[in-house]
Design a protein around this motif. Structure first.
Motif, PDB file in Angstrom:
ATOM      1  N   TRP A  95       0.838  -1.198   0.000  1.00  0.00           N
ATOM      2  CA  TRP A  95       0.000   0.000   0.000  1.00  0.00           C
ATOM      3  C   TRP A  95       0.873   1.248   0.000  1.00  0.00           C
TER       4      TRP A  95
ATOM      5  N   VAL B 229       0.556   5.532   1.141  1.00  0.00           N
ATOM      6  CA  VAL B 229      -0.202   6.636   1.743  1.00  0.00           C
ATOM      7  C   VAL B 229       0.514   7.932   1.399  1.00  0.00           C
TER       8      VAL B 229
ATOM      9  N   GLN C 219      -1.685  -1.410   8.215  1.00  0.00           N
ATOM     10  CA  GLN C 219      -2.545  -1.475   7.028  1.00  0.00           C
ATOM     11  C   GLN C 219      -2.600  -0.124   6.308  1.00  0.00           C
ATOM     12  N   GLY C 220      -1.891   0.872   6.871  1.00  0.00           N
ATOM     13  CA  GLY C 220      -1.864   2.190   6.251  1.00  0.00           C
ATOM     14  C   GLY C 220      -2.970   3.115   6.732  1.00  0.00           C
TER      15      GLY C 220
END
Length: 378
Positions: A228, A230, A274-275
């Motif tokens: 992921w 961000v 998990q961001g």
């Protein structure tokens, strides 16, 4: 000499000794600033240096790490050295691993120590961006080898591996400096990096990179595949949707949460693995508890962190509390008791208290003896 005169001299000497010891310790501690009240952040201590001269005070400390014994390692970048402090923040060693034969031949060579990491076996890794090296040394300053790596910017030791971020790629080494994996190139696309300022890894081997100039936090699996992202590059500084001012140092705590130092906002941004963004904690400024272009961070456990508060020329220890949690009022007690000035002050007070007890007993015995002598005389 009468007993009263002797007792008076003992008291005077004890007070003088205790006062001199305390004043000596206090005089060798740099003065701090007024303490700020920062939401969800409890100030514990600051370290400005080992004295008050320019040489003994910190100058642009860029990175910080700790070892398994709680010793603190800081890259005192402008002084071209790594200082090692014991858990009470007393100087234990000064390392300058870049003083190589090449440097001795050309003293004008400048070292740029931007990162430091420590393995459980005692090996200390120091990233020298200017010389393109990752030096391996120990507390005694012995040369344990070096790794040629163009412009290394961040280091971390986890899972018995050394993780390094460079100007444009990520490298994973074993603890002897042999390359295990390498991925990425310089750029702004996915899988590209632009002078990342922080790197860490979790126990599963996932890697987290604070991709500074791309203004994002990136999670990768152990093979370099992106999990992921961000944040993104190109968002205006005044845009409310901008995730970071400038993401820099990066740490992971025992719960697996990620803590990203934001240099431009003077804050620490917290994410889960998990961001998901959990909080942003901190306040811009120069008072104790505030941050001014911070650059590095390390977790010391139980919500406590040491931050390289670079443009305030200090290390700061704080306890960060996520929204919904509460901080104990005694959280800073152990850190306070580790302060050398406090310890010597308590020692001086203890010495005075012991002296008072002894003097009281001597006076009581003296009075009893005088009374007994008077009774016999009558």
């Amino acid at each position: 000499m009468s007993k009263r005169t002797l007792i008076a001299r003992i008291i005077t000497l004890t007070i003088a000794l205790g006062g001199l010891v305390y004043l000596y310790m206090a005089a060798n501690q740099p003065l701090g600033f007024e303490q700020a009240t920062v939401q969800n952040s409890q100030f514990l201590w600051s370290f400005y240096g080992t004295g008050k001269t320019a040489e003994t005070m910190l100058s642009r400390p860029h990175a910080v790490a700790i070892d398994k014994d709680g010793n603190i390692y800081l890259a005192d970048t402008n002084h071209q050295r790594v200082l090692v402090l014991d858990p009470s923040r007393r100087l234990k060693a000064t390392l300058d691993p870049g003083v190589t034969p090449a440097l001795k031949k050309n003293p004008a060579l400048t070292r740029g120590y931007l990162a430091v990491a420590v393995a459980n076996n005692g090996t200390v890794y120091v990233a020298d961006k200017l010389q393109g090296k990752i030096y391996m040394t120990d507390l005694k300053g012995r040369n344990l080898g070096s790794i040629d790596e163009m412009q290394p910017t961040a280091l971390a030791v986890a899972n018995n591996k050394l993780y390094a971020a460079t100007y444009g790629h990520i490298v994973v080494y074993d603890l002897k400096g042999h390359i295990l994996r390498k991925f990425g190139t310089r750029g702004s696309g996915l899988g590209e990096y632009d002078f990342p300022g922080g790197i860490t890894a979790d126990p599963r081997g996932n890697i987290y990179v604070s991709d500074s100039n791309n203004n994002r936090l990136v999670a990768l699996n152990q093979d370099g595949k992106i999990i992921w992202v961000v944040g993104k590059k190109g968002v205006a500084m005044n845009d409310a949707n901008r995730t970071f001012g400038l993401p820099a140092g990066l740490a992971i705590d025992e719960k697996g949460n990620l803590y990203v130092v934001d240099a431009f906002n003077g804050s620490v941004v917290v994410f889960d693995t998990q961001g998901t963004r959990l909080a942003e904690i901190g306040e811009w400024g120069k008072q104790e508890g505030q941050l001014y272009y911070p650059s590095g961070i390390v977790s010391t456990g139980k919500g406590r962190f040491i931050i390289a508060d670079e443009f305030n020329d200090r290390l700061q220890s704080v306890k960060l509390t996520l929204p919904g949690q509460s901080a104990s009022p005694i959280d800073g007690l152990s850190e306070t008791l580790n302060d050398p000035v406090v310890l010597w002050g308590l020692l001086a007070l203890g010495l005075l208290a012991c002296t008072a007890v002894i003097v009281r007993k001597l006076l009581k015995r003296s009075s009893t003896a005088i009374a007994g002598g008077g009774a016999k005389a009558s």
